[in-house]
Design an enzyme around this catalytic site. Structure first.
Site, mmCIF file in Angstrom:
data_model
loop_
_atom_site.group_PDB
_atom_site.id
_atom_site.type_symbol
_atom_site.label_atom_id
_atom_site.label_comp_id
_atom_site.label_asym_id
_atom_site.label_seq_id
_atom_site.Cartn_x
_atom_site.Cartn_y
_atom_site.Cartn_z
ATOM 1 N N CYS A 8 -10.423 -82.820 -4.771
ATOM 2 C CA CYS A 8 -11.448 -83.314 -5.706
ATOM 3 C C CYS A 8 -12.455 -82.251 -6.121
ATOM 4 O O CYS A 8 -13.102 -82.384 -7.163
ATOM 5 C CB CYS A 8 -12.166 -84.520 -5.100
ATOM 6 S SG CYS A 8 -13.027 -84.173 -3.547
ATOM 7 N N THR A 77 1.207 -81.434 -7.871
ATOM 8 C CA THR A 77 1.029 -80.147 -7.206
ATOM 9 C C THR A 77 2.368 -79.420 -7.120
ATOM 10 O O THR A 77 3.410 -80.059 -6.971
ATOM 11 C CB THR A 77 0.483 -80.353 -5.780
ATOM 12 O OG1 THR A 77 -0.758 -81.053 -5.862
ATOM 13 C CG2 THR A 77 0.255 -79.041 -5.064
ATOM 14 N N THR A 78 2.354 -78.107 -7.209
ATOM 15 C CA THR A 78 3.566 -77.326 -6.999
ATOM 16 C C THR A 78 4.071 -77.519 -5.574
ATOM 17 O O THR A 78 3.301 -77.421 -4.619
ATOM 18 C CB THR A 78 3.289 -75.828 -7.240
ATOM 19 O OG1 THR A 78 2.823 -75.645 -8.581
ATOM 20 C CG2 THR A 78 4.541 -74.997 -7.028
ATOM 21 N N ASN A 104 3.343 -80.686 -13.560
ATOM 22 C CA ASN A 104 2.606 -80.355 -14.781
ATOM 23 C C ASN A 104 2.444 -81.639 -15.584
ATOM 24 O O ASN A 104 3.415 -82.177 -16.113
ATOM 25 C CB ASN A 104 3.356 -79.299 -15.596
ATOM 26 C CG ASN A 104 2.550 -78.777 -16.766
ATOM 27 O OD1 ASN A 104 1.792 -79.505 -17.394
ATOM 28 N ND2 ASN A 104 2.719 -77.500 -17.077
ATOM 29 N N THR A 105 1.230 -82.154 -15.659
ATOM 30 C CA THR A 105 0.981 -83.447 -16.298
ATOM 31 C C THR A 105 0.714 -83.336 -17.799
ATOM 32 O O THR A 105 0.315 -84.307 -18.429
ATOM 33 C CB THR A 105 -0.204 -84.157 -15.622
ATOM 34 O OG1 THR A 105 -1.336 -83.276 -15.600
ATOM 35 C CG2 THR A 105 0.135 -84.557 -14.197
ATOM 36 N N HIS A 135 -0.793 -67.275 -15.884
ATOM 37 C CA HIS A 135 -1.896 -68.135 -15.454
ATOM 38 C C HIS A 135 -3.097 -67.278 -15.060
ATOM 39 O O HIS A 135 -2.980 -66.069 -14.890
ATOM 40 C CB HIS A 135 -1.489 -69.005 -14.264
ATOM 41 C CG HIS A 135 -0.612 -70.162 -14.638
ATOM 42 N ND1 HIS A 135 0.757 -70.039 -14.718
ATOM 43 C CD2 HIS A 135 -0.903 -71.455 -14.959
ATOM 44 C CE1 HIS A 135 1.276 -71.205 -15.069
ATOM 45 N NE2 HIS A 135 0.288 -72.079 -15.221
ATOM 46 N N HIS A 136 -4.217 -67.939 -14.873
ATOM 47 C CA HIS A 136 -5.455 -67.276 -14.466
ATOM 48 C C HIS A 136 -5.284 -66.569 -13.121
ATOM 49 O O HIS A 136 -4.438 -66.929 -12.306
ATOM 50 C CB HIS A 136 -6.599 -68.289 -14.391
ATOM 51 C CG HIS A 136 -6.301 -69.449 -13.474
ATOM 52 N ND1 HIS A 136 -6.616 -69.439 -12.131
ATOM 53 C CD2 HIS A 136 -5.700 -70.647 -13.716
ATOM 54 C CE1 HIS A 136 -6.232 -70.579 -11.587
ATOM 55 N NE2 HIS A 136 -5.680 -71.331 -12.518
ATOM 56 N N LYS A 139 -4.986 -68.445 -9.594
ATOM 57 C CA LYS A 139 -3.884 -69.351 -9.245
ATOM 58 C C LYS A 139 -3.168 -68.833 -8.002
ATOM 59 O O LYS A 139 -2.757 -67.671 -7.936
ATOM 60 C CB LYS A 139 -2.900 -69.489 -10.407
ATOM 61 C CG LYS A 139 -1.838 -70.567 -10.157
ATOM 62 C CD LYS A 139 -1.014 -70.820 -11.414
ATOM 63 C CE LYS A 139 0.076 -71.855 -11.184
ATOM 64 N NZ LYS A 139 -0.468 -73.208 -10.900
ATOM 65 N N GLY A 145 4.897 -74.277 -10.519
ATOM 66 C CA GLY A 145 5.845 -75.376 -10.397
ATOM 67 C C GLY A 145 6.597 -75.615 -11.694
ATOM 68 O O GLY A 145 7.777 -75.977 -11.686
ATOM 69 N N THR A 146 5.924 -75.404 -12.820
ATOM 70 C CA THR A 146 6.574 -75.590 -14.119
ATOM 71 C C THR A 146 7.683 -74.570 -14.328
ATOM 72 O O THR A 146 8.775 -74.913 -14.803
ATOM 73 C CB THR A 146 5.540 -75.482 -15.253
ATOM 74 O OG1 THR A 146 4.534 -76.480 -15.056
ATOM 75 C CG2 THR A 146 6.186 -75.678 -16.609
#
Length: 246
Positions: A8, A77-78, A104-105, A135-136, A139, A145-146
């Site tokens: 969170c 999550t990956t 990946n949503t 990615h940043h 990460k 995961g994608t």
């Protein structure tokens, strides 16, 4: 529906929390992070559904706790490597509650995967394949995961459509290679490209995220589906939760 976010205090957890606070369909329940005052067991007990935006290193601990007190889960999550232990626990949990596995949503990322599967059926082995992901710099996953999902789709489709074996980084003559390029730079939210390249042409499917809010909105879309459809226990993919028909 009371929603608890695992992870969170992270970037995605914070964005989803903001959306849930402004929603008239959901209540934001207590969430869990390493800094939160709540225990994992109390967070599971206090919520109707959980969204996991934590990290692959926490997946085992979360799933063990959920198997003792099953609650519907959006697993965003990956997966860790190797993933067989997490996969087995996800399947066990899905015997009791609906579980949506969606690293990946983003809606666009799902459409990209479908298009990549289509192109893998069209182009034969005269076309080399390259996956690039950016990615940043913060990460943690060495490979997203994608990108793993895209590689899995390519390998499965090539085997099914062409009876050809592919793998990432193959140096074996009998197994065809999928090149993978990974960059961790700047503050890039996410970028994935799959290219099919022959001696005469190059076609690519490129998906770029401009704002991480797209992932939070995708998670909210899946939560809407859980309320609207009240699905039975089972393991569901993004095409169901994101309500996509292609």
């Amino acid at each position: 529906m009371r929603v608890g976010i695992i992870g969170c205090s992270g970037r995605m957890g914070t964005l989803l929390s903001s959306l849930l606070r402004s929603s008239n369909r959901f209540t934001l329940g207590p969430g869990f992070s390493r800094q939160s005052p709540y225990s994992l067991d109390s967070v599971i007990e206090s919520n109707d559904v959980l969204v996991d935006f934590s990290s692959s290193s926490f997946s085992e601990e979360l799933l063990i706790a959920l198997l003792s007190n099953p609650k519907p889960l959006i697993f965003a999550t990956t997966k860790p490597e190797p993933s067989y232990s997490v996969d087995e626990k996800l399947q066990r949990l899905a015997a009791y509650v609906p579980v949506v596995v969606c690293p990946n949503t983003s809606l666009g990322a799902y459409v990209q995967k479908r298009l990549v599967g289509l192109l893998a059926r069209v182009f034969d082995d005269r076309y080399d394949i390259r996956i690039s992901e950016v990615h940043h710099r913060e990460k943690k996953d060495p490979v997203s995961g994608t990108a793993k999902e895209l590689a899995s789709i390519l390998c499965h489709t090539k085997q099914e459509a062409w009876q050809q074996e592919y793998s990432i980084g193959s140096r074996c003559h009998s197994v065809k290679n999928i090149e993978l390029h990974v960059s961790r730079v700047g503050n890039i939210s996410g970028e994935h490209e799959v290219a099919f390249i022959s001696d005469k042409e190059h076609i690519s499917i490129h998906h770029k995220v401009f704002s991480r809010a797209v992932f939070a909105e995708g998670a909210l879309r899946i939560l809407d589906w859980l309320i609207d459809e009240s699905p039975p226990p089972g393991c569901y993919g993004p095409e169901v939760g994101l309500k996509v028909s292609m």
